[in-house]
Design an enzyme around this catalytic site. Structure first.
Site: not given
Length: 105
Positions: A103-105
């Site tokens: 979920g981290c970009i």
């Protein structure tokens, strides 16, 4: 696979610099990784988050999101952004020697 050297030890990392083998991480490495991320000194509050990240990764296979960190680590979301201004979950994961959380970009 790329490598990075921390505390005199080469470790495998991904293209973004996240550890691919968290077992190779040591606490002295965290200080160097933090400095690269613009954090000069790791306080007790930083260590609370870093150790929480490692525990969550060991239990669940991924690091927690900022939202989960803020609800379950004992450190509020506001404080997380003060401790890790460039993105709490991503920066803390890198310092903790775990892969980038989902979920981290």
């Amino acid at each position: 696979m790329p490598t990075a050297t921390y505390d005199g030890t080469p470790v495998p990392v991904d293209d973004e610099g996240f550890f691919t083998d968290p077992g190779r991480w040591t606490e002295p490495m965290a200080e160097q990784i933090a400095k690269e991320a613009g954090i000069d000194t790791l306080t007790d509050r930083h260590w609370t988050v870093i150790r929480f990240m490692r525990t969550q990764y060991a239990e669940k296979g991924t690091g927690p999101t900022v939202r989960v960190l803020g609800k379950t680590s004992g450190v509020s979301v506001k404080e997380l952004y003060l401790l890790f201004p460039k993105g709490p979950a991503k920066t803390a994961a890198k310092i903790a020697g775990i892969p980038k959380p989902r979920g981290c970009i």
